[in-house]
Structure formats: C-alpha cells, structure tokens
Design a protein around this motif. Sequence first.
Motif, PDB file in Angstrom:
ATOM      1  N   GLN A 537       0.809  -1.215   0.000  1.00  0.00           N
ATOM      2  CA  GLN A 537       0.000   0.000   0.000  1.00  0.00           C
ATOM      3  C   GLN A 537       0.846   1.271   0.000  1.00  0.00           C
ATOM      4  O   GLN A 537       0.310   2.372   0.025  1.00  0.00           O
ATOM      5  CB  GLN A 537      -0.919   0.005   1.226  1.00  0.00           C
ATOM      6  CG  GLN A 537      -1.849  -1.196   1.304  1.00  0.00           C
ATOM      7  CD  GLN A 537      -2.660  -1.209   2.589  1.00  0.00           C
ATOM      8  OE1 GLN A 537      -2.541  -0.311   3.419  1.00  0.00           O
ATOM      9  NE2 GLN A 537      -3.475  -2.236   2.757  1.00  0.00           N
ATOM     10  N   GLU A 540       0.261   3.666  -3.096  1.00  0.00           N
ATOM     11  CA  GLU A 540      -1.050   4.322  -3.076  1.00  0.00           C
ATOM     12  C   GLU A 540      -1.110   5.407  -2.002  1.00  0.00           C
ATOM     13  O   GLU A 540      -1.748   6.450  -2.199  1.00  0.00           O
ATOM     14  CB  GLU A 540      -2.149   3.281  -2.821  1.00  0.00           C
ATOM     15  CG  GLU A 540      -2.259   2.221  -3.931  1.00  0.00           C
ATOM     16  CD  GLU A 540      -3.325   1.198  -3.604  1.00  0.00           C
ATOM     17  OE1 GLU A 540      -4.002   1.358  -2.557  1.00  0.00           O
ATOM     18  OE2 GLU A 540      -3.497   0.243  -4.385  1.00  0.00           O
ATOM     19  N   LYS A 541      -0.437   5.179  -0.879  1.00  0.00           N
ATOM     20  CA  LYS A 541      -0.497   6.148   0.216  1.00  0.00           C
ATOM     21  C   LYS A 541       0.558   7.246   0.084  1.00  0.00           C
ATOM     22  O   LYS A 541       0.667   8.106   0.968  1.00  0.00           O
ATOM     23  CB  LYS A 541      -0.311   5.412   1.549  1.00  0.00           C
ATOM     24  CG  LYS A 541      -1.460   4.461   1.874  1.00  0.00           C
ATOM     25  CD  LYS A 541      -1.246   3.804   3.235  1.00  0.00           C
ATOM     26  CE  LYS A 541      -2.427   2.913   3.610  1.00  0.00           C
ATOM     27  NZ  LYS A 541      -2.226   2.281   4.941  1.00  0.00           N
TER      28      LYS A 541
END
Length: 785
Positions: A537, A540-541
């Motif tokens: 992730q 995306e973060k």
Amino acid sequence: MTQTTAPASDPQAIRFSQLLGLRDGKDAAQWARIRSTQLDAGRQLALFLLSANLIGAAATVSLFAVQVPHAVLAGWAALVGIVSVGVAVRRLSTRHRDGGYATQADLRATAFEGLALAIAWSVPCLIFEPHPGSNTAYVLWMILSVLMTAGAVAMAPLALATIAFLGGLGLSVTVKLLVIGSYTAAVATSLFTVMLVFICLNRARSLVVIRASQMALGERDETVSLLLREFEASNADWLWETDAARRIVKVSPRFAYACGLDPVSIEGRPFLQVLAGPSWDTGKFSNGLRNLADKLKTRESFRDLRLPVEVDGQERWWELAASPRFDESGTFCGFRGVGSDVTEQRASADKINRMARFDTLTGLPNRLMINETLALAMADAESWSGRCAFMMIDLDRFKAVNDTLGHPIGDRLLSRVAERLGQLMGDHATCGRLGGDEFAVVVRDATNTAAVEALAQRIIDTLSRPYEVDAHTLYIGASVGLAIGPRDGRTAEMLIRSADLALYRAKDAGRGVYHAYEPELHVQAEERRVLEMALRQALEKGEMHLHYQPVVDAGSGTLKGFEALLRWSSPQFGNVSPAKFIPLAEEARLIQPIGEWVLRTACNEAAGWPSDVRVAVNVSPDQLQNPAFVTIVTSALANSGLSAERLELEVTESVFMHEGLGATKVLERILDLGVRLSLDDFGTGYSSLGYLSRTRFSSIKIDRSFVQGASKGVKEAIAIIRAVVALAQSLGMATTAEGVETEAEHRMVQDLGCTKVQGYYFGRPLPVEEARSLAIRQWGNSAVA
C-alpha cells in the motif's frame, strides 16, 4: 414467458395449437416425430379420400346433368378432379413416415389441401340452381354430407386440414340455406359440421396420445433391452439366490463359473462356505465376509458390499447386493441378489490411489502422502509422549542445471537425488518429494535430537556429492530446515511451517547447511509479512519518494547527472532501508509497479533540469522479464518530454543469469531507443565478458567495495579497478567509481583512470528540491564561465 407443457402422452396436456401444428410442446423432438406420424396416417387414407371425391363428383354431375350447362358442369368436375388428385399425390409422395421427423410448416401446409377441397365443393351449393319443386337440393345435401363424413374419416389425423375442409364446406352450405330462407336446415348443417369437427379433433388427439405412448414404451423397452444385453454380455455379473437357511438355490451358470465350481455341486451348499473357500476350515475370514454374514443374519438389504474370494487359487474381489425375499404370508424365504467381479476396478482404484500419493518422477511419496505420514507421526508422538521431526530440503543450484542443460537432465538428476535420499532412510524415517526441487523427511522417532541433526548433515553431505548424468558431471547442494514436534508445532501444518522458516534461515546463512527452528524465526516471519502488507500500500499512500545522488566528472568535478534512489518513509516502520524492502518487493512481485513509478517520476523530474544533466534509474531483472517494459520506457519518455539520451538505465550482472527469459533482447530494444545503459556493481556478481562485449553499455560502475579496498592499499582491488578501466576504454565505455567518500579516494580513482565518480565526498542522496537547485546552480555556473 415460456409456458411449460406436459408430456404428449397425457391427453389433458395436449393443447389445441400443438395438435394443429401451430406450436411445439416441451419436447420438440417428440412432437416432430408425432407430426410425422400424423402425416403418415393421412398418406395411408389418401386413396380413400380420392375415391370419395371422385364418386361424389360423378354423383353430382349425374344429378345436375339436365339442369346445369354441360360446359359449366364439366369445368367444375375437372376442378374437383384436379384438386382431388393433387391432394392425393401430395399425400402419397410425402417423405414423412412413422418414426421420422416433421416440422410445423409440414403440418400447416395441409390446411391448403383442405381449403382447396372446400372451395371446389362449395361451387355446386352456391352456383348450381336446381329446378323448383325437385328433390335435387336434398340429394346434393346428402352427397355433401357423405363427402364431409368421408373427409372427416380420411383427414382426421390432419386436424388443420380437416377443419379447413369441413369448416369451409359447412360454411358454404349454411350460407346458401340462410339465403334461401331454410333457417332450420342451416342450423342443422352448422351443428352437423361442428359435430364432425369435434369428432375429428378427438380422433386426432387419440392418435397423438397413442403415438406418444408407443414412443415412451419403445424407449423404455430399448433401454431395458440394452441393459439386459449389457448384463448378459458381461462375464463379471451374475444373479444369486439363497433359501431361508442361507443355502444356494437356483444356481445360475454364470455364478457357478465365477466361483470356479460345477453348477450341480454348488446347489444346496451354504452361501458363506462357498465364498469363504479354503479359509472356511481355518476360520480366518475377511472383514467383508463377516459383514456379509451379519447382513444375512439380520435379514437386511445391502449393496456395494466388497469382499475377497479365492477362485482357482487366485484372489478375486466381488461386490454383492441383495434384498430379503418374503412369501405371501410374510414368511422369510431367503435372499436374492446380484454380484460383480470388481477385481480390475479395484486394481485400477489402487493404481489411482498410488498415483495420488506417490510422485510419478521419483517414486517417492508426494506432498499428500508426506502430510498424512507426518500427521500419523504427530498422533503417535502425542500418544506416547514422544517426539517426531520434519525436515524441509531444498536443492541448491538446481535451477542452473535446468536452465543450462534442460528439464530432461534436471528430471534425471532429481531421480538420482531421490535414490540417495532413500538409501539414507532407516526404519523410523520416510522421505518424499514435495514438488520441484523440494524434498521432505518425516522422522517418526526423534527422541535423540543429536541423531536427527546427524541425519540432516548426512543428507547435505550425500546430496552434495557430484552426479554423473548423461556424460555431465553435476554439482548441486542442499539446505535443510529442521523442526521437532510437538515442541515446534502441535499440528502437522504448524510443524511444516516451522521447518519452512528454518529452511529460509539455512538459505540466508549461505546454503549448504541445516538450521533448526527457533521461536524468533516465527517473529521475523510475522514482521516480514506485516512489512509486505505495508509495502503493498506504500505507493497508493504516497509513502515512497526519490532521492538523487550527484554523479560528477572525475577530473573537473562538474555535475554530469544524478542517480535516482528509492526511499520509503513508513508511518508504521519509519525509514525502511532499501536493502530490506527492495528484496521483499522482488519476492512479492511488487518490483514491477514500483519500478515503473520510479522510472516515470525520475523522467518527469529530470525533464526540468538543464539539458546536459542526465538521470540514472536502477532496473530490476524482474522488470526486464516483462515484454512490455520497452513500452513503459517509451511512454515515460514521451509523457515527460525527456530526451532518450538523457536517461540511463542501470542493470546488474544478475540479469544475464536468465538469458532464456529474453532480458538481453529487451536491453537491445531499449538501446535502439537511444537510452544509455550502465552495468552496475561490475565484478561482484556473475561477470561475463561475453555479455559485456555484445551489449552496448555506455558505462561500467565499479563497486564501492573495490574503491575502499584500493584506498587501503589492497593490491587485488587496485588491480581489479585498473583492469576494469582498461577494459572499458578498449570497449569505448566510461567508468564510474562508486562510494568515493574522501579526497584521497577521489585522487586515487582519478589516477587509476575512472572518468566519473559518485559518493558522499561529492554529495549524499538529496531530496528532490535540493537536487533541482543543485542542477540549476551548476547550469548557471557553467553559463557564466
């Protein structure tokens, strides 16, 4: 909405539209056969219908011979003859037969035949005028009545044609009677016509029901006959019967043949004794025979009961099924059943079972069998408060054999490995193949830990000896992960997991060793799992960013470009080292999306730098295995506006370990775009001068370990740097020295001939804003100069 219809054999289920051929029932094929039967029935009565029409026409001509002009009468008679003969010819020439198939259109076409006959016979009652006071009208009505009745009989199977004929002719007569004022006669004619139509429809319905029933019975008879033929043709099936005392009665020849006995001698013998054979005297009965005795004793129906039977000195397997018999008064009379010889089926099932539990290549137990063996060992250890062990074995350097010599050689090598493993197993150990180049060992008695560890070492030593396979001398090794149960896992799954973690530690330790499970391995594995989840992730973060380390000219110190370096700042783990998360990304198959993001981000940033400053981006071997990587590079350059010669891709020598994956072809296509190529960490991996000469590298990067060694006066490091510089100069390539941290190291690499340097002496990796400022400042200084 589709309307469900019942079978045609049910009279209540036959709809009017189906009877007329206007629509199909639920079973279209069945109705196609019924329509063929209707047409065939009409064909059989075609000559009768023709005769009735010709006789009626002759009678009508005779009746009106003196009242109607002969020309008119002759024309009408010719019309009737043509229509009648045409209908008969169509009926007789039809291709449909009972048992064939007919379409709805075939049945609908018969309506035109009935309508044509109705029109032809409507002429006398509508056009011919009888003399007043004569009985001509009455005689004509009688002729038409007889003709309508004959038509109802002959055309009844063809309900649509019958309705067209009777309805059309009846309507004409009724209209004529109404015109002349004979209302009573008109009503009588209408009733007569409706009655004939009703009778015709009932007859047509009966024909359909009878035909549908015949088809159903025929199919059932055919199925029963087929089953009986199969039963009779099979020597493996027979019937058997016993009386109330369990003695064999009504012996079938096939049953006697299956027992290997004479039918006469077997009659009246106890059923169980015949099946037991020689074991009847010894009392050593099989479990199947005992189960059969219990069923016979309790008088229960049974099926699929299997038991071994000795026939002519050979063991056969029978499958029996039977039901108890009772007479009219309810008294038990014995059993009647069937039997089958299932010896071949059982052998086939045993073979399938073996294939399901043993590896076809090596003959060793496969993963399923190993899991079952381990589960039994765990259960025994728990019962006796003992210990068992599980070893995971991974072959080292086996993939290189497959890649260089091919899978057939690799398969034969695996067979040799299996042979050596099997020779090491004692009474309490079982080895198996889990798949690929992974093997396993289950030790049922592991109370002596030292003996288990000694076995693990013997496995490594034995498997590491050279192999002679097809004139090739092959060298591989083995790494072993060891777990002791129930200490390292209370279930088979947990113990396998522990051995797997220990195997990872053995491979990290340099391979060729064994490692026992330790509790902290599980903690590390859990940390690795959590880190991988966070890494998935991170993009995306927005947790990833790039730093840029300057690369300068070794002589003048002028900025030549930057190397883009990936950094990860995680809220959960802080700043994670690339040495930790890059291998994890490669293992988790995340390196391709991360690498694409790095490439596009670096190109977008470098597009705003001065035109003489390049950007270098590291590329993983996994990225080069992607056929679409060239498209990704092209897209990154096009979207950013960066010229191809300002982009430099850095690859390591490990790329060339998998030439069959097409990495070199991808590199050639990238070079054709104008992108520069740099060989990173040269000399630390799997150096190949052949690849170096065939691939158009623009520069070679000398690893910092050689720079540090040379600065300390290590002769080997100095010699390597000089050799690399000389090699690069001969091939027209630049050399970049990495890890230059002091002025002395800078002067040293200058003296050795390196053209570019990179390291903390000239600048640490810089955030994007600082790198951008440095590039612009350097450009300004160059412009002033």
